[in-house]
Design a protein around this motif. Sequence first.
Motif, PDB file in Angstrom:
ATOM      1  N   PHE A 153       3.405  -3.316  -0.722  1.00  0.00           N
ATOM      2  CA  PHE A 153       4.646  -3.793  -0.110  1.00  0.00           C
ATOM      3  C   PHE A 153       4.897  -5.255  -0.467  1.00  0.00           C
ATOM      4  CE2 PHE A 153       7.731  -4.987   2.920  1.00  0.00           C
ATOM      5  CZ  PHE A 153       8.331  -3.838   3.377  1.00  0.00           C
ATOM      6  N   LEU A 154       3.902  -6.099  -0.234  1.00  0.00           N
ATOM      7  CA  LEU A 154       4.148  -7.535  -0.379  1.00  0.00           C
ATOM      8  C   LEU A 154       4.327  -7.930  -1.844  1.00  0.00           C
ATOM      9  CD1 LEU A 154       1.762  -8.815   2.388  1.00  0.00           C
ATOM     10  CD2 LEU A 154       4.233  -8.653   2.441  1.00  0.00           C
ATOM     11  N   LEU A 158       7.771  -6.770  -2.815  1.00  0.00           N
ATOM     12  CA  LEU A 158       8.795  -7.495  -2.065  1.00  0.00           C
ATOM     13  C   LEU A 158       9.003  -8.888  -2.641  1.00  0.00           C
ATOM     14  CD1 LEU A 158      10.664  -7.610   0.442  1.00  0.00           C
ATOM     15  CD2 LEU A 158       8.791  -8.691   1.630  1.00  0.00           C
ATOM     16  N   LEU A 159       7.896  -9.596  -2.862  1.00  0.00           N
ATOM     17  CA  LEU A 159       8.010 -10.964  -3.360  1.00  0.00           C
ATOM     18  C   LEU A 159       8.728 -10.973  -4.703  1.00  0.00           C
ATOM     19  CD1 LEU A 159       7.244 -13.791  -2.547  1.00  0.00           C
ATOM     20  CD2 LEU A 159       5.169 -13.567  -3.871  1.00  0.00           C
ATOM     21  N   TYR A 173       5.551   2.652   1.769  1.00  0.00           N
ATOM     22  CA  TYR A 173       4.551   1.961   2.609  1.00  0.00           C
ATOM     23  C   TYR A 173       3.984   2.929   3.641  1.00  0.00           C
ATOM     24  CZ  TYR A 173       3.008  -1.388   6.226  1.00  0.00           C
ATOM     25  OH  TYR A 173       2.301  -2.074   7.173  1.00  0.00           O
ATOM     26  N   LEU A 174       4.869   3.689   4.270  1.00  0.00           N
ATOM     27  CA  LEU A 174       4.413   4.636   5.289  1.00  0.00           C
ATOM     28  C   LEU A 174       3.620   5.772   4.659  1.00  0.00           C
ATOM     29  CD1 LEU A 174       7.614   4.767   7.516  1.00  0.00           C
ATOM     30  CD2 LEU A 174       5.513   3.525   7.943  1.00  0.00           C
ATOM     31  N   GLU A 206      15.102  -1.725  -3.094  1.00  0.00           N
ATOM     32  CA  GLU A 206      14.166  -2.367  -2.173  1.00  0.00           C
ATOM     33  C   GLU A 206      13.810  -1.437  -1.018  1.00  0.00           C
ATOM     34  OE1 GLU A 206      12.902  -4.915  -3.055  1.00  0.00           O
ATOM     35  OE2 GLU A 206      12.615  -6.410  -1.499  1.00  0.00           O
ATOM     36  N   ALA A 207      14.764  -0.611  -0.634  1.00  0.00           N
ATOM     37  CA  ALA A 207      14.525   0.244   0.530  1.00  0.00           C
ATOM     38  C   ALA A 207      13.390   1.217   0.277  1.00  0.00           C
ATOM     39  CB  ALA A 207      15.796   1.004   0.887  1.00  0.00           C
ATOM     40  N   ILE A 248      -4.806   1.002   4.133  1.00  0.00           N
ATOM     41  CA  ILE A 248      -4.054  -0.087   4.744  1.00  0.00           C
ATOM     42  C   ILE A 248      -3.953  -1.265   3.788  1.00  0.00           C
ATOM     43  CG2 ILE A 248      -4.146  -1.778   6.602  1.00  0.00           C
ATOM     44  CD1 ILE A 248      -5.209   0.623   8.295  1.00  0.00           C
ATOM     45  N   SER A 261      -1.528  -0.330   1.090  1.00  0.00           N
ATOM     46  CA  SER A 261      -0.120  -0.302   1.463  1.00  0.00           C
ATOM     47  C   SER A 261       0.442  -1.719   1.584  1.00  0.00           C
ATOM     48  CB  SER A 261       0.063   0.463   2.769  1.00  0.00           C
ATOM     49  OG  SER A 261      -0.658  -0.155   3.799  1.00  0.00           O
ATOM     50  N   TYR A 262      -0.358  -2.613   2.160  1.00  0.00           N
ATOM     51  CA  TYR A 262       0.082  -4.011   2.246  1.00  0.00           C
ATOM     52  C   TYR A 262       0.312  -4.606   0.868  1.00  0.00           C
ATOM     53  CZ  TYR A 262      -0.456  -5.238   7.155  1.00  0.00           C
ATOM     54  OH  TYR A 262      -0.284  -5.361   8.486  1.00  0.00           O
ATOM     55  N   LEU A 273      12.581 -10.346  -4.134  1.00  0.00           N
ATOM     56  CA  LEU A 273      13.382 -11.320  -3.401  1.00  0.00           C
ATOM     57  C   LEU A 273      13.950 -12.369  -4.341  1.00  0.00           C
ATOM     58  CD1 LEU A 273      11.310 -11.761  -0.163  1.00  0.00           C
ATOM     59  CD2 LEU A 273      13.555 -10.784  -0.405  1.00  0.00           C
ATOM     60  N   ILE A 329       9.903   0.968   2.157  1.00  0.00           N
ATOM     61  CA  ILE A 329       9.544   1.388   3.520  1.00  0.00           C
ATOM     62  C   ILE A 329       8.912   2.785   3.513  1.00  0.00           C
ATOM     63  CG2 ILE A 329      10.435   1.855   5.822  1.00  0.00           C
ATOM     64  CD1 ILE A 329      12.491  -0.307   5.378  1.00  0.00           C
ATOM     65  N   GLY A 388       0.271   4.370   3.801  1.00  0.00           N
ATOM     66  CA  GLY A 388      -0.470   3.907   4.972  1.00  0.00           C
ATOM     67  C   GLY A 388      -0.851   5.015   5.934  1.00  0.00           C
TER      68      GLY A 388
END
Lengths: 519, 480
Positions: free
Chosen positions: A165-166, A169-170, A146-147, A139-140, A158, A161-162, A173, A143, A150
């Motif tokens: 990430f999302l 992530l979803l 994303y950077l 998961e790490a 942008i 990258s969103y 989780l 980050i 982005g």
Amino acid sequence: MNAADIPVLSIMLAIPVVAAAFCLFVQAEQARLIALVATLANLALGIVLWLSYDPAGAQWQFTEAATLFGPIGWRLGIDGISLTLIMLSVFLMPICIGASWTSIQKRVGEYMAAFLLMETLMIGVFAAQDLLLFYIFFEAGLIPMYLIIGIWGGQDRIYASYKFFLYTLLGSLVMLIAMLWMIQFAGTADIPTLLNTDFPVEAQKWLWFAFFASFAVKMPMWPVHTWLPDAHVQAPTAGSVILAGVLLKMGGYGFLRFSLPMFPEASADFIPLVFGLSMVAVVYTSLVALVQQDMKKLIAYSSVAHMAIVTVGLFTFNQQGIEGAIIVMLSHGLVSGALFLCVGVIYDRLHTREISRYGGLSVNMPKYALLFMLFTMASVGLPGTSGFVGEFLSLAGAYKVSTWATLIATTGIILGAGYMLYLYRRIAFGPQVNADAAAMSDVNGREMWLLAPIAVVVLWMGVYPETFLAPIRRDVATIVARVERAAPAGDSKLKLVDLTTAPYRVVQGPEKNMAEGSH
Amino acid sequence: MELNASLSLVRPELILSFSALALLLLAAWREQAGRLISILSVGALVAAAAFVFAFMAKGTDVSAFDGLLVNDAFGNFAKILVYIAAAISLIIAPRFLEKTGAMRAEYPVLILLSCIGMGVMVSATDLISLYIGLELQSLSAYVLASFARSDGRSAEAGLKYFVLGALASGMLLYGASLVYGFAGSTSFAAIGTAMNGEVGLGLIFGIVFILSGLAFKISAAPFHMWTPDVYEGAPTPVTAFFASAPKVAAIALTIRIVLEAFGSQIFVWQQIIIAVALMSIIIGAVGAIGQQNLKRLMAYSSINNVGFILIGLATGTEQGIAAMLVYLTIYVAMTLGSFVCLMQLKDKDGGYREEFADISGLSKTRPALAAAFAIFMFSLAGIPPLFGFWGKLVVFNAAVAAGLLPLAVIGIAASAIGAFYYLKVVKVMYFDDAADVIAQSDDKVLVWTGGLLAAANSPLGYFAIPALGVWTAYAARALF
């Protein structure tokens, strides 16, 4: 000193972190050098790892254990499958640093730091032997990526990258909840122990779905692949290489390490789902790739198609299919990475990814055209290149399970030849309609150094795949033996040998020669 | 003798009370001694914490004043957390308040008084002492909210906080009176015994009212409305204090009353806690999305985090409570760190900024500050390898262990929504063009506290996991 006594894996994890910390505080020039030296050092360690790995030795080698973090066990160790994927990561990293040498001019220190952290996290994913530790590494990676997208990405960075990430992530989780449940059930987070834990069949379905949610997004499988074209197109060249080369492999690795051996019954139950999605992906994304005007987007869609072959191969439950899937992963990591580098080479010169802005490059860039041709062919799966070996093996494995799925998945190779050759034709052949494209210089020394090693490995894997099959054979056999109780009956009428009970190429035994024929 | 024994058990509170009174006297004669009094107050907190540590090391578990208070590991753990949070709020404040012309010697004194209230809250085992502690804390907080007297927003915040806080106290009192009427006692233990049989409607009404009042104090949805306004209006160091210490105290109080008084009837309150937790998570996540003011954003973030913490309470297990304490500890570090970063957003004329537009491209002009802020944001979002992840993990682990799978799944899915706005902060700082309004920080104290808290939230924090695990488990055991 015996190589097994040194915590090689921990050192490999530590080098990039330390180097990343240095990169943040120095000038651009030094940051590049530090990053290159650190990644090369890791490559050297990787080679040591490869050479001292014993394919006939213990299943888990180079194991380390420490209890620094309480319930999160710092337990590392690799089997052959992890080894090959770690090699892929450390091999691609110096190339990524090299690819960013001149094209990245702003915030170089931070850029190099982000890449070095990515390297640590990638190695960590493949080496973790603790479920929570795996999750953290897995998961790490979001980050730094994303950077990277982005900060150093293209126009729509942008949004991309969103989305990246999302989406991921979803997916992950839900997997985390499943992992917690498994740890409660088994009373341990130790992956080798969990690999031999039999979860109740009813619970397996839910767990399988939770893991599927994460890995399918990461892989990515249709219809949750839509983050990939965006992320690929917007990421800087080296970001795309890492994304396609290694990050997508985490999904396949996850299926292989968790879904299959931990939930065999559920995996067998969901074969129709996986095959169905993969079939759609192969045909649909290949067709989408055909009409792309943007080079990176085209390669991104082709990645989805190739990954679908991986999922088909993984869920065949037989030796050939799974070995093939791993080889496709390795091959795709190299080839798509190289293709993104090829795009990067001409993007650096003309600053556009639009296919129609190029043309006839074989005239003014013969060396480039040759390398690009090689990687195009490898992507198509021409015999003699790495692509062929993997695709052939996985489709051969799939044939034993579902002839229809194999038929549809094989069209992907035909369509793949279509879109890749069409891409190549538009870029390298034809008249030189664009004056600025015609004036571009051929690959320089640095770019040659990036592409040539990949070309060598691609050919090596195509001509003598045994080098790469040898370390994974035993571990794949372990997985096959583990899932055997749930293995599906094939629908093919052609049965010379009962291959489900005698996995091909078991090293001992009289059936060795007979099964050898499938290569 | 009995009185002496009781008094010896509340030595931390006694120290704080006498220090507060002495410092108040000092403040009366030395008007400009705000900084000195702040330092002395931190000293008083350290001394009080030393006694708490001693109690904890001894493993005291005795009640004092005929069962009004208890001195146990749980209360002591919460007290230490409260004192640490209050001390940090004191350390970071003076310069900020001086710059905005709001520094008065009463600031540290009010924080001390509030700490006494919180100490009583976390160790109360009776509805009466609970209410006294809560009111002492709340009244100090109302004044603190409007501490910047010349600022209209601050005055508004104080008034809003007071009116709504009084309403909540009223609800709590009404509930307490119902519970007293139906259970026949104000002591938690006696209420617990009275609840062992069939629970009547009146008692359930009482519990609902008490929980509503407490939900207000911990700013859990649907009683969260005051939070954004108060957080925005109050001076930033005060907001940092509100978001940390009183939250710890009110949550600890909620845990104790729920478990010790209503513990035998988990079915009565569990669904309320679950509903409140999920609502807080979702409202906190969704409400934050449109915010332009960073302090309002942090307010929604705290609502969101309270939701996650309450998941631990919903389990009603020892593991769940320990998980809540882990989360609370990490939450205090994360939230204080974020506010320390916010306090460094100062433009070139010395004015304080708190809007999204002001931090645009911050990573280009103030890389270290932006990096620290990004660490706190990712940590609040619960993305590994930052320490905030561990807090979320233990809470969800407890929920899974208690069989609350749907709650865990919904909660964790909602945390992905929450990640969106934390990411937005990072995006504005790292991806957008530099607005270049923020000047270099000249406040070494803030730089160092921010740096230390960022280090604690970085993966280095993982080294604290074993110790944190032992202490929280020890504290949670005191309640079972």
